[in-house]
Motif scaffolding. Structure first.
Motif, PDB file in Angstrom:
ATOM      1  N   ARG C 178       0.834  -1.205   0.000  1.00 35.19           N
ATOM      2  CA  ARG C 178       0.000   0.000   0.000  1.00 35.19           C
ATOM      3  C   ARG C 178       0.869   1.256   0.000  1.00 35.19           C
ATOM      4  NH1 ARG C 178      -2.349  -0.325   5.094  1.00 35.19           N
ATOM      5  NH2 ARG C 178      -1.473  -2.411   5.386  1.00 35.19           N
ATOM      6  N   SER C 179       1.987   1.178   0.704  1.00 37.56           N
ATOM      7  CA  SER C 179       2.880   2.333   0.757  1.00 37.56           C
ATOM      8  C   SER C 179       3.999   2.156  -0.255  1.00 37.56           C
ATOM      9  CB  SER C 179       3.468   2.451   2.156  1.00 37.56           C
ATOM     10  OG  SER C 179       4.608   3.294   2.153  1.00 37.56           O
ATOM     11  N   GLN C 180       4.530   3.264  -0.752  1.00 36.10           N
ATOM     12  CA  GLN C 180       5.680   3.191  -1.637  1.00 36.10           C
ATOM     13  C   GLN C 180       6.977   3.125  -0.846  1.00 36.10           C
ATOM     14  OE1 GLN C 180       5.462   6.000  -4.826  1.00 36.10           O
ATOM     15  NE2 GLN C 180       3.549   5.109  -5.572  1.00 36.10           N
ATOM     16  N   THR C 221       6.185  -1.820   0.499  1.00 35.37           N
ATOM     17  CA  THR C 221       6.729  -2.453  -0.699  1.00 35.37           C
ATOM     18  C   THR C 221       8.028  -3.153  -0.299  1.00 35.37           C
ATOM     19  OG1 THR C 221       5.718  -0.839  -2.169  1.00 35.37           O
ATOM     20  CG2 THR C 221       7.712  -1.950  -2.975  1.00 35.37           C
ATOM     21  N   TYR C 222       8.187  -4.392  -0.781  1.00 34.66           N
ATOM     22  CA  TYR C 222       9.370  -5.178  -0.432  1.00 34.66           C
ATOM     23  C   TYR C 222      10.241  -5.372  -1.656  1.00 34.66           C
ATOM     24  CZ  TYR C 222       7.289  -5.921   4.078  1.00 34.66           C
ATOM     25  OH  TYR C 222       6.759  -5.705   5.314  1.00 34.66           O
ATOM     26  N   ARG C 223      11.526  -5.101  -1.488  1.00 37.56           N
ATOM     27  CA  ARG C 223      12.475  -5.248  -2.596  1.00 37.56           C
ATOM     28  C   ARG C 223      13.547  -6.256  -2.176  1.00 37.56           C
ATOM     29  NH1 ARG C 223      14.093  -1.953  -6.957  1.00 37.56           N
ATOM     30  NH2 ARG C 223      12.552  -0.420  -6.249  1.00 37.56           N
ATOM     31  N   ALA C 239      22.313   2.967 -10.695  1.00 40.22           N
ATOM     32  CA  ALA C 239      21.121   3.013 -11.555  1.00 40.22           C
ATOM     33  C   ALA C 239      19.907   3.578 -10.828  1.00 40.22           C
ATOM     34  CB  ALA C 239      20.813   1.602 -12.079  1.00 40.22           C
ATOM     35  N   GLN C 240      19.737   3.201  -9.555  1.00 37.81           N
ATOM     36  CA  GLN C 240      18.487   3.522  -8.871  1.00 37.81           C
ATOM     37  C   GLN C 240      18.716   4.188  -7.515  1.00 37.81           C
ATOM     38  OE1 GLN C 240      17.341  -0.828 -10.102  1.00 37.81           O
ATOM     39  NE2 GLN C 240      15.574   0.050  -9.046  1.00 37.81           N
ATOM     40  N   GLY C 241      19.873   4.778  -7.325  1.00 41.66           N
ATOM     41  CA  GLY C 241      20.221   5.308  -6.010  1.00 41.66           C
ATOM     42  C   GLY C 241      19.260   6.371  -5.509  1.00 41.66           C
ATOM     43  N   ASP C 242      18.851   7.288  -6.386  1.00 42.10           N
ATOM     44  CA  ASP C 242      17.967   8.358  -5.920  1.00 42.10           C
ATOM     45  C   ASP C 242      16.649   7.785  -5.408  1.00 42.10           C
ATOM     46  OD1 ASP C 242      19.868  10.199  -6.495  1.00 42.10           O
ATOM     47  OD2 ASP C 242      18.984  10.827  -8.407  1.00 42.10           O
ATOM     48  N   HIS C 243      16.119   6.854  -6.191  1.00 47.65           N
ATOM     49  CA  HIS C 243      14.864   6.232  -5.767  1.00 47.65           C
ATOM     50  C   HIS C 243      15.029   5.509  -4.431  1.00 47.65           C
ATOM     51  CE1 HIS C 243      11.168   3.928  -5.768  1.00 47.65           C
ATOM     52  NE2 HIS C 243      11.897   2.842  -5.555  1.00 47.65           N
ATOM     53  N   LEU C 244      16.092   4.727  -4.310  1.00 44.39           N
ATOM     54  CA  LEU C 244      16.270   3.943  -3.081  1.00 44.39           C
ATOM     55  C   LEU C 244      16.503   4.850  -1.878  1.00 44.39           C
ATOM     56  CD1 LEU C 244      18.443   1.012  -4.493  1.00 44.39           C
ATOM     57  CD2 LEU C 244      16.006   0.959  -3.902  1.00 44.39           C
ATOM     58  N   ARG C 245      17.302   5.882  -2.069  1.00 41.78           N
ATOM     59  CA  ARG C 245      17.583   6.773  -0.936  1.00 41.78           C
ATOM     60  C   ARG C 245      16.309   7.400  -0.396  1.00 41.78           C
ATOM     61  NH1 ARG C 245      22.418   8.436  -3.373  1.00 41.78           N
ATOM     62  NH2 ARG C 245      21.461  10.262  -4.339  1.00 41.78           N
ATOM     63  N   SER C 246      15.384   7.702  -1.283  1.00 42.68           N
ATOM     64  CA  SER C 246      14.169   8.372  -0.808  1.00 42.68           C
ATOM     65  C   SER C 246      13.078   7.385  -0.403  1.00 42.68           C
ATOM     66  CB  SER C 246      13.638   9.313  -1.893  1.00 42.68           C
ATOM     67  OG  SER C 246      13.270   8.562  -3.021  1.00 42.68           O
ATOM     68  N   SER C 247      13.210   6.116  -0.780  1.00 43.27           N
ATOM     69  CA  SER C 247      12.113   5.170  -0.534  1.00 43.27           C
ATOM     70  C   SER C 247      12.386   4.171   0.572  1.00 43.27           C
ATOM     71  CB  SER C 247      11.820   4.355  -1.804  1.00 43.27           C
ATOM     72  OG  SER C 247      11.584   5.205  -2.893  1.00 43.27           O
ATOM     73  N   VAL C 248      13.651   3.817   0.787  1.00 37.48           N
ATOM     74  CA  VAL C 248      13.916   2.694   1.689  1.00 37.48           C
ATOM     75  C   VAL C 248      13.815   3.124   3.147  1.00 37.48           C
ATOM     76  CG1 VAL C 248      15.618   1.010   2.448  1.00 37.48           C
ATOM     77  CG2 VAL C 248      15.320   1.461   0.011  1.00 37.48           C
TER      78      VAL C 248
END
Lengths: 437, 437, 437
Positions: C178-180, C221-223, C239-248
């Motif tokens: 449900r959450s990002q 969300t599980y990665r 490749a995905q650092g910005d996304h991971l830094r803000s999401s994890v």
């Protein structure tokens, strides 16, 4: 121990006797949550201190999340055994009837009676104190020994009681001071014959109020609240919560302050408020060792005052904590066996020191830059030889921490000394113009 | 111990000898708060280091809250006993006369003399060091053994001394560095023959200044202050307080640094300033165990520097702390018995490490995102087998904490290693472009 | 122990068997940093879980500060001894060849061969695991016992291997919630036959992903990330650092989770992040005692994720920590001897509790002012007798700490209870309208 070698020992012991006399006078009054007993109690308390004002919350009114119950009155209650003996007679011991019991006048078998009987298997000679404020039922309390001896047969149960619309009553005494900031003492009077876990609180409150009313120049405003536990606090907060939240600096729940066993401390929810630190400071320096409970161990009005959104920091300095001593909530919590004049006097002495510390606390500020030259003010030994400055060490410590941001309480804690070790020095340094409060 | 296996041991021992020679040269000069002795002392110190500037505060001038006293000079002082012996002769031991004594030339009974005599009952063979700077009186100091043997009769007392308008003098040496931020070393020279609790400080200050003046590229500006205790600091702060408050990063009081007993640490009032943390770090990693005192135990210029409103963080790293060792402020605080060349050399070695740590400290910042690939820079073992990375663990720790916000001192503390364990790695990583200072 | 009396014991043991079967299937695949082995491994893992996506970083590409190396493949490798025996045969044990060895086909003396041999003197029966990813060389690994027995003479060495342009491959599985906000599980698959320090991680990740994929209503969300250690994380973060830094929200490195020895905890660089506190809470309440390592003891992908500027809080809950158990990085780290189905099942059970705690955690807020009247909601004992409130103590604690600012995790820590002790009460109180999540 606290009174050993105390300069005011004779006066304090006498005050303990006065408190014990008031306790004995309040003892026979049958108190419960709402009804004539609490009104009679407030009337007697009002005789002791001038200016006690009584507030009422009507049956059915909201008190925060709570709903004010009906009043309850009981005129007589007893059981007649198959062989004609009268047992569980309310007139012999008012704990025999379950508080807020509905009226009943019926005959029944022992098996039918049993679900209405309350006793303590592990304390077979104690009558438990039982109530059912918020659910209609009836019951009797008795010693387990007496219960075990009951024979089969027909029992006649009788309770002449009534529930009625009315009010929940609580009293307040406010002693104004120079500041509108308030020190709150809350104590409850909704239990019948309970010495430590009830009457020790109101009689200590009266003694403190009497002493404070004679103090010529109070810094803080003092508020004493007498009412039923929990719902009384809820009713007060419903009516005056905004004022109290913004005015109360420190709050204390006066309960279980009459015996002579270990000292106990129950913190506020925050755990490290000014009130908590002050109370621990006084306990550490006055009584030394004490039982330190956690917020988890609470069980009284602090739950209401410290609740999220109210956040009035209330702590309890007690002797034997409620729920922890064997006589608690039984017919064994009686004067002399648990509460003594000496125990009450010690609690009075300790709370008096606490109030004096509150009144004396301040944020001292040095008026000079650098360490002042005390010698030219006559505050320093004129001749320097090794060891000569020991006598002024406390004074120098006080000055060096007077940065205008640190409370005297915290200065004392940093130096591991009681606050009152600095009071005379502070006065002299203020008089000399070196410090400001 | 500190010098055992030290690579510079021979040089350090030689420096200890130099310090001891200077101490012996300063020993006979009779110093007091203000007067010719302190001027002679500053003159001798000025011969050792170039650029010592002398400041003067006139008698009667304000020095923060203090008032500069008159100068005092004493030419002779002694007592003649009833049987014609001359005792307490200032020329034999300059501690015999109470500092700042008024002139006197009179005959009196032993009973009349007694209030003017000072001795130590618990150290019957020591002459105490006594002063009365700010109240006019006169007195003599002697061993308790000698005092106890005095016979009744007529005593003739003689002090040829004079108070006069003049100045309070203090010296400063400033060694400029790349930064205008200052490291301050304060030491006092207002005591007569006192080896550890006086002369060890000035001679260490001279040795550090000599070493620093030869350091080609100083990062910080170093200021050494030599003056009378307390009032000297007050006079300096009166004149240059604003500058010092804004410039001084770390301050040290050099005193009691000449004996070989336990190391001691006295914190600043704040207790956890950068100076405190750095000093504790150096003590922990260089000497291991040391006596940790509290602010409460202070007794010197830090009271002035750390006072509220001034707040210059001054600490003391000492050997035997003043007030704590038996010879303190008596005729027993003498060279060899208390202060040794070896002890002075150890203090020099420790303060040199402290200064090197100050100069080396920085806030490293990683220039790459993520852990850098050290292998392609030749900084990582090329073949991976278990245990192969142990040699680069410190380097990896340094990198992982180089977040641009944490001082090297704090990185070292987190890793429980001395700062200097990382110096070579830091240089290599900066050279490789992986870290910035 | 963790499974003793566990209600799901049979299911958990079965799941342990499944994990062990998958481990055995992955065992013979020869994995290294980049090449066919890791692709085959990802293919097998993809069969177990739906939706595994594979990413590629080309040889020579940058991955943060790192440069992607060539692929490496080895077809055969062995040594022929002077007496004609074939030793160090890659086909018998794939640890015999040093990873990323260059091809070689030559004859040489034993003295010439020795620098290319690797063995462990203190573990004479273990073949070490050795690699040389970033420097071109070749070598063989063997037991020290075998090496010591080698005779002088001519040795024929043969390695048929090749380096080639290609890609570095890693796989990801994302299970949306449900959450990002994301919970990240990272595990590596770049080691050949290593049971605990490699395959235990991927097989636990698969089991957790399978379980989570069946959970109907995921909050987060599980990665799951499967790739080569360090450089795989670098490539992902490139490749995905910005996304991971803000999401994890919380990250876990799954490694060394298959044996049955002591539990271990390695913190994040910050040391006190939400992830750290949650992991310690689960360990304390589920397994009690565990080995608590420091950031200094790290040695895997957390160095990349926790690096300054990335700051994703990654921790490791392990059994025997890498580098600390004797079989680590040798031919002794094999199934059954180190990793067991039971050990894998325990790790699964613990991580499942951790995920459940993550999903259940919230910031509860009381909807009423003051302590609510639970009695009129049927949540409080109707009859008050001493001890009667013990059963509702947890509920009252939960309410009293629900100030809208404190996480359930922190409430539980304050009360020294596991979070899950409050789950049922929280549900009841939310249903009663007294609390909000």
């Amino acid at each position: 121990m606290l009174l050993d070698n105390h300069p005011d020992r004779t006066d304090l012991e006498a005050r303990g006797q006065d408190m014990m006399e008031l306790l004995q006078r309040l003892w026979p009054v049958y108190r419960t949550l709402a009804g004539p007993g609490i009104r009679e109690t407030l009337r007697i308390l009002g005789e002791q201190v001038g200016g006690l004002t009584i507030s009422h919350a009507a049956t059915g009114a909201r008190a925060l999340d709570w709903i004010v119950p009906e009043e309850w009155d009981v005129r007589s209650a007893h059981i007649e055994t198959p062989d004609g003996r009268r047992i569980c007679d309310f007139k012999r011991n008012n704990l025999h009837v379950v508080g807020y019991s509905t009226a009943v006048d019926a005959s029944m078998t022992l098996a039918e009676l049993q679900p209405h009987l309350y006793s303590l298997t592990d304390q077979p000679d104690a009558i438990p104190y039982v109530t059912s404020y918020y659910q209609r039922t009836w019951g009797f309390c008795l010693t387990h020994r007496e219960r075990a001896a009951l024979q089969d047969g027909t029992y006649r149960v009788h309770i002449d009681s009534s529930h009625a619309e009315g009010s929940l009553d609580y009293g307040q005494l406010v002693l104004p001071g120079r500041s509108q900031q308030e020190i709150l003492f809350s104590t409850y009077c909704c239990h019948p014959a309970m010495a430590n876990n009830e009457l020790s609180g109101p009689v200590l409150a009266v003694a403190l109020a009497q002493w404070l009313s004679l103090r010529p120049d109070r810094r803080y405003t003092y508020r004493f609240v007498f009412g039923p536990e929990m719902i009384g606090s809820a009713a007060l907060l419903e009516a005056q919560g905004d004022h109290l939240r913004s005015s109360v600096l420190a709050a204390f729940n006066l309960t279980c302050v009459g015996d002579e066993r270990d000292w106990s401390f129950l913190p506020s929810r925050a755990g490290d408020s000014y009130t908590d630190r002050l109370a621990r400071h006084v306990l550490r320096h006055v009584v030394g060792e004490y039982r330190s409970y956690r917020w988890h161990d609470r069980g009284s009005d602090e739950s209401m005052y410290c609740a999220p959104g109210i956040d009035i920091p209330m702590v309890s300095i007690m002797r034997s904590k409620y729920g922890e001593y064997p006589e608690y909530h039984t017919s064994l919590d009686v004067p002399e066996r648990v509460v003594t004049a000496h125990g009450l006097a010690e609690s009075f002495a300790l709370y008096r020191i606490l109030i004096q510390a509150l009144e004396a606390d301040c944020i001292p500020r040095s008026t000079v830059l650098g360490e002042p030259q005390l010698g030219r003010r006559g505050l320093y030994p004129q001749t320097s030889i090794k060891g000569s400055t020991a006598s002024v060490k406390d004074m120098l410590d006080l000055i060096s921490h007077s940065d205008g941001q640190t409370r005297l309480l915290d200065i004392a804690d940093r130096c591991d000394k009681p606050m009152w070790a600095y009071t005379a020095d502070l006065d002299r340094l203020v008089a000399a113009g070196v410090l400001q409060r």
